[in-house]
Each structure stands twice: as C-alpha cells, then as structure tokens.
Design a protein around this motif. Structure first.
Motif, mmCIF file in Angstrom:
data_model
loop_
_atom_site.group_PDB
_atom_site.id
_atom_site.type_symbol
_atom_site.label_atom_id
_atom_site.label_comp_id
_atom_site.label_asym_id
_atom_site.label_seq_id
_atom_site.Cartn_x
_atom_site.Cartn_y
_atom_site.Cartn_z
ATOM 1 N N ASP A 13 0.818 -1.215 0.000
ATOM 2 C CA ASP A 13 0.000 0.000 0.000
ATOM 3 C C ASP A 13 0.850 1.261 0.000
ATOM 4 O OD1 ASP A 13 -2.769 -0.884 0.070
ATOM 5 O OD2 ASP A 13 -2.222 -1.828 1.958
ATOM 6 N N TRP A 14 2.122 1.121 -0.282
ATOM 7 C CA TRP A 14 3.014 2.265 -0.282
ATOM 8 C C TRP A 14 3.810 2.270 -1.561
ATOM 9 C CZ3 TRP A 14 2.057 5.062 4.005
ATOM 10 C CH2 TRP A 14 2.774 6.259 4.119
ATOM 11 N N PRO A 15 4.045 3.310 -2.266
ATOM 12 C CA PRO A 15 3.673 4.659 -1.897
ATOM 13 C C PRO A 15 2.169 4.877 -2.010
ATOM 14 C CG PRO A 15 4.603 4.666 -4.087
ATOM 15 C CD PRO A 15 4.717 3.267 -3.560
ATOM 16 N N VAL A 16 1.718 5.905 -1.359
ATOM 17 C CA VAL A 16 0.298 6.233 -1.351
ATOM 18 C C VAL A 16 -0.120 6.662 -2.745
ATOM 19 C CG1 VAL A 16 -1.407 7.828 -0.407
ATOM 20 C CG2 VAL A 16 0.411 6.914 1.033
ATOM 21 N N ARG A 17 -1.251 6.166 -3.151
ATOM 22 C CA ARG A 17 -1.817 6.553 -4.439
ATOM 23 C C ARG A 17 -3.114 7.299 -4.177
ATOM 24 N NH1 ARG A 17 -0.015 1.633 -4.229
ATOM 25 N NH2 ARG A 17 -2.024 0.711 -3.855
ATOM 26 N N ALA A 31 -9.754 10.296 -3.682
ATOM 27 C CA ALA A 31 -9.813 9.238 -2.671
ATOM 28 C C ALA A 31 -8.434 8.616 -2.497
ATOM 29 C CB ALA A 31 -10.812 8.176 -3.105
ATOM 30 N N TRP A 32 -8.159 8.159 -1.282
ATOM 31 C CA TRP A 32 -6.927 7.435 -0.988
ATOM 32 C C TRP A 32 -7.188 6.543 0.204
ATOM 33 C CZ3 TRP A 32 -7.806 12.482 0.162
ATOM 34 C CH2 TRP A 32 -7.645 12.898 1.464
ATOM 35 N N THR A 33 -6.325 5.574 0.413
ATOM 36 C CA THR A 33 -6.477 4.652 1.526
ATOM 37 C C THR A 33 -6.118 5.355 2.826
ATOM 38 O OG1 THR A 33 -5.903 2.804 0.100
ATOM 39 C CG2 THR A 33 -5.762 2.416 2.459
ATOM 40 N N ASP A 34 -6.990 5.241 3.803
ATOM 41 C CA ASP A 34 -6.789 5.843 5.109
ATOM 42 C C ASP A 34 -5.569 5.224 5.792
ATOM 43 O OD1 ASP A 34 -7.718 7.387 7.452
ATOM 44 O OD2 ASP A 34 -8.064 5.394 8.292
ATOM 45 N N PHE A 35 -4.704 6.071 6.342
ATOM 46 C CA PHE A 35 -3.486 5.574 6.974
ATOM 47 C C PHE A 35 -3.769 4.750 8.227
ATOM 48 C CE2 PHE A 35 -1.969 9.037 4.346
ATOM 49 C CZ PHE A 35 -0.916 8.426 3.708
ATOM 50 N N ALA A 36 -4.859 5.029 8.915
ATOM 51 C CA ALA A 36 -5.222 4.218 10.080
ATOM 52 C C ALA A 36 -5.510 2.783 9.632
ATOM 53 C CB ALA A 36 -6.422 4.809 10.802
ATOM 54 N N TYR A 37 -6.127 2.636 8.471
ATOM 55 C CA TYR A 37 -6.375 1.300 7.911
ATOM 56 C C TYR A 37 -5.055 0.598 7.602
ATOM 57 C CZ TYR A 37 -7.323 -2.218 4.373
ATOM 58 O OH TYR A 37 -7.336 -3.389 3.649
ATOM 59 N N VAL A 38 -4.123 1.321 6.980
ATOM 60 C CA VAL A 38 -2.813 0.744 6.653
ATOM 61 C C VAL A 38 -2.108 0.315 7.946
ATOM 62 C CG1 VAL A 38 -0.539 1.224 5.650
ATOM 63 C CG2 VAL A 38 -2.606 2.034 4.493
ATOM 64 N N GLN A 39 -2.202 1.158 8.958
ATOM 65 C CA GLN A 39 -1.582 0.841 10.246
ATOM 66 C C GLN A 39 -2.165 -0.442 10.846
ATOM 67 O OE1 GLN A 39 -2.264 3.734 13.374
ATOM 68 N NE2 GLN A 39 -0.346 3.171 14.374
ATOM 69 N N ARG A 40 -3.482 -0.550 10.821
ATOM 70 C CA ARG A 40 -4.133 -1.772 11.352
ATOM 71 C C ARG A 40 -3.819 -2.980 10.484
ATOM 72 N NH1 ARG A 40 -8.291 1.814 11.578
ATOM 73 N NH2 ARG A 40 -9.347 0.818 9.835
ATOM 74 N N ARG A 41 -3.907 -2.812 9.183
ATOM 75 C CA ARG A 41 -3.707 -3.931 8.261
ATOM 76 C C ARG A 41 -2.344 -4.583 8.441
ATOM 77 N NH1 ARG A 41 -4.170 -3.884 1.627
ATOM 78 N NH2 ARG A 41 -3.940 -6.115 1.418
ATOM 79 N N ALA A 54 1.506 11.805 7.850
ATOM 80 C CA ALA A 54 1.201 11.340 6.494
ATOM 81 C C ALA A 54 -0.257 11.626 6.155
ATOM 82 C CB ALA A 54 1.516 9.857 6.364
ATOM 83 N N SER A 55 -1.153 11.423 7.105
ATOM 84 C CA SER A 55 -2.576 11.710 6.887
ATOM 85 C C SER A 55 -2.801 13.197 6.628
ATOM 86 C CB SER A 55 -3.405 11.277 8.099
ATOM 87 O OG SER A 55 -3.384 9.883 8.239
ATOM 88 N N GLU A 56 -2.122 14.042 7.390
ATOM 89 C CA GLU A 56 -2.256 15.485 7.203
ATOM 90 C C GLU A 56 -1.725 15.924 5.837
ATOM 91 O OE1 GLU A 56 -0.461 17.486 10.521
ATOM 92 O OE2 GLU A 56 -1.724 16.429 11.971
#
Length: 67
Positions: A13-17, A31-41, A54-56
């Motif tokens: 999931d990196w780099p962010v698209r 739209a982009w993948t939420d970083f909290a989701y990436v963190q949990r995943r 990164a979210s900001e």
C-alpha cells in the motif's frame, strides 16, 4: 521508509496513491487509503506521529487539488 521497516508488507500500500475522478456535474473527487487502515492492516506499532503526519499531508494535497 519507516512504515516499510516496521513491516515490509506495507509496501503493498506504499507509496500512497490518490484516485482523482471527475463526476458528470464536473465536480472532482479525490480518494486514498486511510493511513489508520494501513496501520491496522500491517500491525504497524509505534509510528502514530508519522502516520498522523502522512494523513495530514495527504489531506492537504487533496484539498489543494480540489480547488
């Protein structure tokens, strides 16, 4: 990147698209993948400050692009 060092599989999931679409009414959506989701995943621990930053950054990019 720190996230890849925490879990190399995060490279999936990196780099962010960001996906930019134009609607029929000419409005633009981003739209982009939420970083909290990436963190949990990928069970990334101890990187909350970096993930928040990164979210900001992603939100700022999306906001500036949609003007």
């Amino acid at each position: 990147m720190q996230f890849l060092q925490a879990n190399p599989l995060a490279g999936l999931d990196w780099p962010v698209r960001m996906l930019v679409t134009e609607e029929a009414d000419s409005s633009v959506s981003i739209a982009w993948t939420d970083f909290a989701y990436v963190q949990r995943r990928y069970r990334i621990a101890g990187k909350d400050a970096q993930l928040n930053m990164a979210s900001e950054v992603a939100a700022a990019i999306a906001h500036s692009t949609s003007k």
